[in-house]
Write a protein that holds these residues in place. Sequence first.
Motif, short mmCIF file in Angstrom:
data_model
loop_
_atom_site.label_atom_id
_atom_site.label_comp_id
_atom_site.label_asym_id
_atom_site.label_seq_id
_atom_site.Cartn_x
_atom_site.Cartn_y
_atom_site.Cartn_z
N ASN A 94 0.82 -1.22 0.00
CA ASN A 94 0.00 0.00 0.00
C ASN A 94 0.86 1.27 0.00
O ASN A 94 0.60 2.20 0.73
CB ASN A 94 -0.95 0.01 1.20
CG ASN A 94 -1.89 -1.16 1.19
OD1 ASN A 94 -2.35 -1.58 0.13
ND2 ASN A 94 -2.17 -1.71 2.34
N LYS A 95 1.92 1.27 -0.79
CA LYS A 95 2.83 2.41 -0.94
C LYS A 95 3.63 2.72 0.32
O LYS A 95 4.17 3.79 0.48
CB LYS A 95 2.08 3.64 -1.44
CG LYS A 95 1.41 3.42 -2.78
CD LYS A 95 1.09 4.71 -3.45
CE LYS A 95 0.33 4.57 -4.74
NZ LYS A 95 0.55 3.45 -5.57
N GLU A 96 3.73 1.77 1.25
CA GLU A 96 4.52 1.93 2.46
C GLU A 96 5.72 1.00 2.42
O GLU A 96 5.65 -0.09 1.89
CB GLU A 96 3.72 1.58 3.71
CG GLU A 96 2.69 2.58 4.09
CD GLU A 96 2.05 2.25 5.44
OE1 GLU A 96 2.28 1.15 5.97
OE2 GLU A 96 1.31 3.11 5.93
N MET A 97 6.83 1.46 3.00
CA MET A 97 7.99 0.60 3.15
C MET A 97 8.67 0.90 4.47
O MET A 97 8.69 2.04 4.92
CB MET A 97 8.96 0.73 1.97
CG MET A 97 9.59 2.08 1.78
SD MET A 97 10.81 2.14 0.43
CE MET A 97 9.80 1.86 -1.02
N ASP A 98 9.21 -0.15 5.10
CA ASP A 98 10.01 0.01 6.30
C ASP A 98 11.47 0.01 5.86
O ASP A 98 11.89 -0.88 5.11
CB ASP A 98 9.74 -1.12 7.29
CG ASP A 98 8.36 -1.01 7.95
OD1 ASP A 98 7.74 0.07 7.84
OD2 ASP A 98 7.92 -1.98 8.57
N VAL A 99 12.22 1.00 6.32
CA VAL A 99 13.60 1.18 5.86
C VAL A 99 14.50 1.55 7.04
O VAL A 99 14.01 1.88 8.12
CB VAL A 99 13.71 2.30 4.80
CG1 VAL A 99 12.89 1.96 3.57
CG2 VAL A 99 13.28 3.65 5.36
N GLU A 100 15.81 1.49 6.81
CA GLU A 100 16.79 2.09 7.71
C GLU A 100 17.26 3.35 7.00
O GLU A 100 17.80 3.28 5.90
CB GLU A 100 17.95 1.14 7.97
CG GLU A 100 17.56 0.00 8.88
CD GLU A 100 18.76 -0.80 9.33
OE1 GLU A 100 19.87 -0.60 8.80
OE2 GLU A 100 18.58 -1.63 10.23
#
Length: 92
Positions: free
Chosen positions: A51-57
Motif C-alpha cells: 500500500n505504498k509503504e515501506m520500512d527502511v533504515e
Amino acid sequence: MEKVKARVSFINKDSGGRVPPPEGTRYAPIIRFEELHGNWSCVFICTPTKNKEMDVEIGFLNREEAPNHLLIKGLEFELFEGTKKIAKGIVL
C-alpha cells in the motif's frame, strides 16, 4: 552513518507524489522535519512495498553536521524531490 528504522508512505502519483522506487534502489531524497530547521539529504535502500509503504533504515548523507541525536521514535518527516513532496514518514 547512523541509521534509524522508519516507515515511509509514498504519496499517490495522481495526488502529486510518485511511484515508489523499485526494490533494492538506493534512494537519496531531501528530508524535512517540522521540529528541525532546514533541509537535509538522507539515504535508504528501498524495500518491497505494501500500500505504498515501506520500512527502511534511513540515515543522513552529511553525518557530521546532521542532527542524528534528534532521530527519536515518533518523529515525523516529509520527503521531497526538489520542491515536490513525495512521501511522509515516521521514525520507528
